[in-house]
Design an enzyme around this catalytic site. Structure first.
Site, PDB file in Angstrom:
ATOM      1  CG  ASP A 140       2.966   1.103   9.587  1.00 31.85           C
ATOM      2  OD1 ASP A 140       2.639   1.946  10.431  1.00 31.85           O
ATOM      3  OD2 ASP A 140       3.105   1.373   8.379  1.00 31.85           O
TER       4      ASP A 140
ATOM      5  NE  ARG B 285       0.779   9.991  10.125  1.00 32.84           N
ATOM      6  CZ  ARG B 285       0.452   8.881   9.478  1.00 32.84           C
ATOM      7  NH1 ARG B 285      -0.652   8.251   9.793  1.00 32.84           N
ATOM      8  NH2 ARG B 285       1.211   8.407   8.524  1.00 32.84           N
TER       9      ARG B 285
ATOM     10  CB  CYS C 287      -4.509  10.995  11.662  1.00 31.23           C
ATOM     11  SG  CYS C 287      -2.904  10.299  11.943  1.00 31.23           S
TER      12      CYS C 287
ATOM     13  CE  LYS D 203      -1.729   1.669   4.073  1.00 30.59           C
ATOM     14  NZ  LYS D 203      -1.500   3.111   4.266  1.00 30.59           N
ATOM     15  CG  ASN D 204       2.462   2.654   3.598  1.00 33.77           C
ATOM     16  OD1 ASN D 204       1.286   2.947   3.428  1.00 33.77           O
ATOM     17  ND2 ASN D 204       2.996   2.441   4.780  1.00 33.77           N
TER      18      ASN D 204
HETATM   19  C1  UD1 Z   1       4.581   6.541   6.433  1.00 35.45           C
HETATM   20  C2  UD1 Z   1       3.603   5.392   6.276  1.00 35.45           C
HETATM   21  C3  UD1 Z   1       3.132   4.882   7.626  1.00 35.45           C
HETATM   22  C4  UD1 Z   1       4.309   4.542   8.506  1.00 35.45           C
HETATM   23  C5  UD1 Z   1       5.284   5.713   8.571  1.00 35.45           C
HETATM   24  C6  UD1 Z   1       6.549   5.394   9.354  1.00 35.45           C
HETATM   25  C7  UD1 Z   1       2.508   5.913   4.185  1.00 35.45           C
HETATM   26  C8  UD1 Z   1       1.241   6.305   3.513  1.00 35.45           C
HETATM   27  N1  UD1 Z   1       2.450   5.856   5.515  1.00 35.45           N
HETATM   28  O1  UD1 Z   1       3.867   7.620   7.060  1.00 35.45           O
HETATM   29  O2  UD1 Z   1       2.316   3.719   7.431  1.00 35.45           O
HETATM   30  O3  UD1 Z   1       3.852   4.243   9.801  1.00 35.45           O
HETATM   31  O4  UD1 Z   1       5.679   6.115   7.247  1.00 35.45           O
HETATM   32  O5  UD1 Z   1       7.184   4.278   8.825  1.00 35.45           O
HETATM   33  O6  UD1 Z   1       3.512   5.651   3.561  1.00 35.45           O
HETATM   34  N2  UD1 Z   1       6.837  14.099  11.103  1.00 35.45           N
HETATM   35  C9  UD1 Z   1       6.942  15.422  11.463  1.00 35.45           C
HETATM   36  N3  UD1 Z   1       7.008  16.349  10.463  1.00 35.45           N
HETATM   37  C10 UD1 Z   1       6.986  16.008   9.135  1.00 35.45           C
HETATM   38  C11 UD1 Z   1       6.871  14.650   8.783  1.00 35.45           C
HETATM   39  C12 UD1 Z   1       6.810  13.705   9.788  1.00 35.45           C
HETATM   40  O7  UD1 Z   1       6.973  15.770  12.635  1.00 35.45           O
HETATM   41  O8  UD1 Z   1       7.053  16.895   8.283  1.00 35.45           O
HETATM   42  C13 UD1 Z   1       6.749  13.080  12.155  1.00 35.45           C
HETATM   43  C14 UD1 Z   1       5.393  12.378  12.132  1.00 35.45           C
HETATM   44  O9  UD1 Z   1       4.445  13.085  12.890  1.00 35.45           O
HETATM   45  C15 UD1 Z   1       5.747  11.040  12.743  1.00 35.45           C
HETATM   46  C16 UD1 Z   1       7.167  10.789  12.264  1.00 35.45           C
HETATM   47  O10 UD1 Z   1       7.694  12.056  11.877  1.00 35.45           O
HETATM   48  O11 UD1 Z   1       5.742  11.134  14.146  1.00 35.45           O
HETATM   49  C17 UD1 Z   1       7.286   9.812  11.101  1.00 35.45           C
HETATM   50  O12 UD1 Z   1       6.531  10.271  10.013  1.00 35.45           O
HETATM   51  P1  UD1 Z   1       6.831   9.849   8.504  1.00 35.45           P
HETATM   52  O13 UD1 Z   1       8.057   9.001   8.450  1.00 35.45           O
HETATM   53  O14 UD1 Z   1       6.782  11.070   7.684  1.00 35.45           O
HETATM   54  O15 UD1 Z   1       5.591   8.921   8.196  1.00 35.45           O
HETATM   55  P2  UD1 Z   1       4.501   9.083   7.046  1.00 35.45           P
HETATM   56  O16 UD1 Z   1       5.164   9.352   5.754  1.00 35.45           O
HETATM   57  O17 UD1 Z   1       3.426  10.002   7.510  1.00 35.45           O
END
Ligand code: UD1
Length: 426
Positions: free
Chosen positions: A309, A123, A118, A24-25
């Site tokens: 996850d 996030r 969420c 999915k991701n």
């Molecule tokens: C993606 C996955 C999700 C997985 C996650 C970590 C998808 C659709 N989702 O989510 O299933 O659990 O990677 O492996 O691919 N953060 C910030 N600022 C930002 C970006 C992130 O503070 O600009 C924080 C987030 O709140 C979170 C952490 O960094 O606590 C990790 O986020 P990130 O690695 O970006 O995950 P996603 O891409 O949202």
């Protein structure tokens, strides 16, 4: 609570082979990347799940045509003429934000509704914005919509990410491939899905090296030199890890087919530490267990660390293991909602900030429970399979977001699980 539920009869074992769907991701980002190659791209091995349907709607709203033939998506982006993604779509799926980078790459501008928080934490998207700003993007927020412009065009830069964010790395990549000059993303995410995205972008004509390491280098090319492509999505390591947890829970043997074991090195290590026997081939993993489950400590970290996850699925294993396990969630705040549902089934868990202290409970009892998110929902169904009596899992729309035919696959492994249209009564 959602209308549909899954009724689980407990005291069952799981054994056999299950085919793992495409990730999915990965698929969601590959779909976004298709915006950069004007014409018809084909993405193969795309899971049939609701998040993919939402991303299809996002692309259609931009002017693309998206057609599913079995597990392939034919995406024609030649008529895309909009660079705007409204709240109505972003609020249905946070990952819609991944069109930001490719829209900026294609149009030099984008308007994407800001995703809200969420259930698994705030996030934020600050790192996406800081990274893109380094490439020359200006942002302003107008009534909840992020307006991106590039008055001087996109230009390559050396960017150090504060944290190896998956989403920020991807959005930067999809803009940097068409920036003028070269870009270095330091402290980049190393997830297999990043490598898959880079492989597809390179198939389209982009020039990227270092994918899968903490330093990714991109040599920008003109947008006009990117073209559509045919690309096969990698297997879903989280779906595979979920079924492996099911095998470990019930003794198995369970074999997951269509997954590179390399993607799950840390999860496999933890399964072994908990008393399981794991064997791997090029594209399969088998788990079984004869003795009791034993406790182990787990901390979630960016890849190649233990994936957040799979945290809920392994908390379930810990709750039935001999001894005390400490599970530490380092990636998302607030990702322990699953624990309170599992406690309703008899698990002994104490939450302390971002640590969960899990004392092996011996057995679980069936109960009505609610999916708090996608992975928690999948883990609750597994919990019901080993619990005494019946479990009804509500709010299964979360499970449908990320697991193709979860119930059918579990049934093929011997589970007694039924999807019901109305809330099930036992
Ligand atoms: C993606 C996955 C999700 C997985 C996650 C970590 C998808 C659709 N989702 O989510 O299933 O659990 O990677 O492996 O691919 N953060 C910030 N600022 C930002 C970006 C992130 O503070 O600009 C924080 C987030 O709140 C979170 C952490 O960094 O606590 C990790 O986020 P990130 O690695 O970006 O995950 P996603 O891409 O949202």
């Amino acid at each position: 609570m959602g209308k549909e539920s899954i009724l689980v009869r407990g005291n069952k074992t799981l054994s056999g082979e299950v085919k793992i769907s495409g990730a999915k991701n990965s698929a969601l980002k590959l779909m976004a990347a298709s915006l950069l190659g004007q014409g018809q791209s084909t993405i193969q091995n795309v899971p049939d799940i609701s998040d993919i349907a939402i991303m299809s709607d996002v692309l259609r709203r931009l002017g693309a045509s998206v057609q599913r033939i079995d597990h392939s998506l034919l995406i024609d982006t030649s008529a895309v003429d909009s660079f705007s993604t409204p709240y109505e779509l972003v609020s249905r799926m946070r990952a819609s934000i991944s069109v930001l980078g490719p829209l900026i790459g294609r149009f030099g501008q984008a308007q994407v509704a800001m995703p809200g928080g969420c259930q698994i934490g705030a996030r934020k998207i600050d790192m996406h914005l800081v990274g893109l700003e380094s490439l020359g993007v200006l942002f302003e927020v107008d009534h909840g919509t992020l307006i991106a412009t590039t008055p001087d065009g996109l230009r390559g830069a050396h960017v150090v990410l504060e944290f190896p964010s998956v989403g920020a790395t991807e959005n930067m990549l999809m803009a940097a491939v068409v920036a003028e000059g070269s870009t270095v993303i330091e402290n980049a995410a190393r997830e297999p899905e990043i490598v898959d995205l880079c492989n597809m972008l390179c198939d389209m004509g982009a020039r990227i090296s270092g994918a899968g390491t903490a330093n990714i280098e991109v040599e920008g090319v003109p947008l006009s030199s990117l073209h559509p492509c045919v690309h096969e999505t990698i297997g879903d390591r989280i779906e595979a890890g979920t079924f492996l947890a099911g095998g470990a829970l019930t003794g198995g043997p369970v074999t997951v087919q269509g997954i590179d074991p390399d993607y799950l090195r840390m999860a496999i290590m933890k399964l072994k530490a908990m008393g399981c026997v794991v064997s791997c081939g090029e594209d399969y993993i088998t788990v079984s267990r004869n003795g009791d489950l034993t406790s182990t400590d787990i901390q979630t970290l960016p890849h190649p660390g233990f994936p957040t996850d799979l945290q809920a699925q392994f908390m379930l294993l810990a709750s039935l293991a001999d001894g005390i396990s400490v599970i530490t969630e380092n990636v998302f705040e607030n990702r322990f909602m699953f624990a309170s549902e599992l406690m309703r089934m008899g698990a002994d868990i104490t939450l302390e900030d971002h640590h969960a202290i899990v004392r092996g409970a011996g057995a679980l009892q069936g109960a009505p429970v609610s999916s708090t998110d996608l992975r928690a929902g999948a883990a609750l169904v597994l919990a019901g399979i080993v619990a005494e009596g019946y479990t009804t899992v509500y709010d299964i729309q979360h499970i449908d977001r990320g697991y193709e035919d979860y119930v059918g696959k579990l049934r093929s492994l011997g589970a007694d699980v039924t999807r019901t249209d109305a809330p099930a009564q036992v």
